[in-house]
Design an enzyme around this catalytic site. Structure first.
Site, PDB file in Angstrom:
ATOM      1  N   HIS A   1     -10.055  -2.981   1.984  1.00 46.10           N
ATOM      2  CA  HIS A   1      -9.709  -4.523   1.796  1.00 46.10           C
ATOM      3  C   HIS A   1     -10.137  -5.291   3.146  1.00 46.10           C
ATOM      4  O   HIS A   1      -9.322  -5.349   4.144  1.00 46.10           O
ATOM      5  CB  HIS A   1      -8.113  -4.796   1.737  1.00 46.10           C
ATOM      6  CG  HIS A   1      -7.680  -4.356   0.461  1.00 46.10           C
ATOM      7  ND1 HIS A   1      -7.653  -5.377  -0.689  1.00 46.10           N
ATOM      8  CD2 HIS A   1      -7.306  -3.431  -0.185  1.00 46.10           C
ATOM      9  CE1 HIS A   1      -7.142  -4.575  -1.793  1.00 46.10           C
ATOM     10  NE2 HIS A   1      -6.830  -3.594  -1.565  1.00 46.10           N
TER      11      HIS A   1
ATOM     12  N   GLU B   1     -10.140  -8.251   3.772  1.00 45.86           N
ATOM     13  CA  GLU B   1      -9.356  -9.563   4.069  1.00 45.86           C
ATOM     14  C   GLU B   1      -8.048  -9.295   4.740  1.00 45.86           C
ATOM     15  O   GLU B   1      -7.603 -10.164   5.108  1.00 45.86           O
ATOM     16  CB  GLU B   1      -9.402 -10.377   2.646  1.00 45.86           C
ATOM     17  CG  GLU B   1      -8.090  -9.929   1.840  1.00 45.86           C
ATOM     18  CD  GLU B   1      -8.528  -8.430   0.809  1.00 45.86           C
ATOM     19  OE1 GLU B   1      -9.655  -7.949   1.062  1.00 45.86           O
ATOM     20  OE2 GLU B   1      -7.834  -8.077   0.076  1.00 45.86           O
TER      21      GLU B   1
ATOM     22  N   CYS C   1     -11.427  -3.733  -4.171  1.00 46.24           N
ATOM     23  CA  CYS C   1     -10.473  -2.962  -4.698  1.00 46.24           C
ATOM     24  C   CYS C   1     -10.529  -3.215  -6.425  1.00 46.24           C
ATOM     25  O   CYS C   1     -11.421  -2.567  -7.037  1.00 46.24           O
ATOM     26  CB  CYS C   1      -9.192  -3.238  -4.208  1.00 46.24           C
ATOM     27  SG  CYS C   1      -7.901  -2.000  -4.374  1.00 46.24           S
TER      28      CYS C   1
END
Lengths: 240, 84
Positions: free
Chosen positions: A208, A210, A91
């Site tokens: 994302h 994560e 990002c």
């Protein structure tokens, strides 16, 4: 490097807000060695992999990532990257990599002008990289995005080069894998969600992973991205 | 002391959704003849340097290295001398 773990360094800029998410996934879930690298420090120490996390470094002033690119730590990151070091930008991290010239192109304002926080589907376009080896070619992943400036743009020659070299790693798609304008959340050229540099060491992506790595959050498609990096590092270690 | 007035605009090939939204708003004001709106940035920098030429050099470098991203933007600037 100890034979069983990879040392990750997560760069923390003022305004980073996914640094702890990355830390949690790498340290608590994947049991790797992880440390934070403060933006004002000039050394990346002895880490094996650098993560530029998501967030709003320097308040996104001027352009997203433009000011972070000149923070002291980035000098070492660019040097590390230049020597073939593994650098992952997520990002805002992707935006910083583009601003640094480590990846080609730029992330423009979303076509809709809206900040989009949502799950999207992305298709694995090339699984022969250190970031995607644990995925199947063409596999569709469900991973969240959260950005206002994720509209990937580059000139025609650059796009052609990326496409011809298999440097496009992820593309926004429908749940069944079809790449359609409808599945493109931000207006990115060719639905591009993530790219890798020519030599395959530096990767940037808007979604994302994560945030899709802990089973508690129900979606875990992002975890294999980190597992790919770890496996590839450890394999390389065994070879040498 | 010199004042650099820097204008940063999106390159022609880049869509400007912000400009488009503003154009729609202007058109809804019933202002006639508005066909296109493009939005850019205006930056002023005070530069203390020996002469105008050097101030130009500094402004040029500032634009190139940080203020504009050549992938998506163009820049122009003018330099004026400020009264001491």
């Amino acid at each position: 490097m100890k034979s069983s773990v990879v040392k990750f360094g997560i760069v923390v800029f003022p305004g980073s807000n996914c640094d702890y998410d990355c830390f949690y996934v790498l340290k608590k879930i994947l049991k790797q060695e992880v440390r934070f690298l403060w933006h004002k420090h000039s050394s990346i120490e002895d880490v094996d992999v650098i993560v530029l996390p998501g967030g709003f470094s320097y308040g996104d002033y001027l352009r997203c990532g433009a000011i972070a690119r000149f923070s002291p730590i980035m000098k070492s990151v660019i040097e590390f990257a230049g020597k073939g070091g593994t650098v992952l930008g997520i990002c805002n991290g992707f935006q910083i990599l583009c601003e640094s010239g480590l990846l080609p192109g730029a992330l423009l304002r979303n076509k809709s002008l809206k900040f989009i926080c949502d799950y999207v589907n992305i298709r694995v376009e090339n699984n022969k990289t250190i970031y995607t080896s644990a995925y199947k070619q063409g596999e569709v992943l469900k991973i969240p995005i959260a950005h206002g400036d994720g509209n990937y743009f580059a000139d025609d020659d650059t796009i052609k080069m990326l496409e011809d070299n298999g440097q496009v790693l992820f593309r926004y798609c429908e749940p069944d894998g079809r790449v359609t304008p409808n599945a493109n959340p931000n207006g990115a050229v060719n639905n591009i969600a993530g790219i890798i540099n020519e030599s395959g060491s530096i990767m940037g992506m808007m979604p994302h992973p994560e945030r899709a790595s802990d089973a508690v959050l129900r979606h875990t498609d992002g975890r294999r991205l980190f597992e790919s990096i770890i496996n590839e590092r450890l394999l390389k270690c065994l070879e040498t | 002391m010199y004042l650099a007035k820097i204008l940063i605009t999106l390159r022609k090939s880049i869509l400007d959704p912000q400009g488009k939204a503003v154009r729609h708003a202007l058109q809804s004001l019933k202002l006639s003849g508005i066909e296109e709106v493009r939005i850019g940035k205006f930056i002023e920098i005070k530069i203390s340097s020996k002469n105008k030429k050097e101030a130009e050099k500094i402004a040029e470098e500032a634009c190139k290295k940080l203020l504009a991203n050549p992938v998506m933007e163009n820049y122009t600037f003018s330099i004026e001398e400020l009264p001491a």
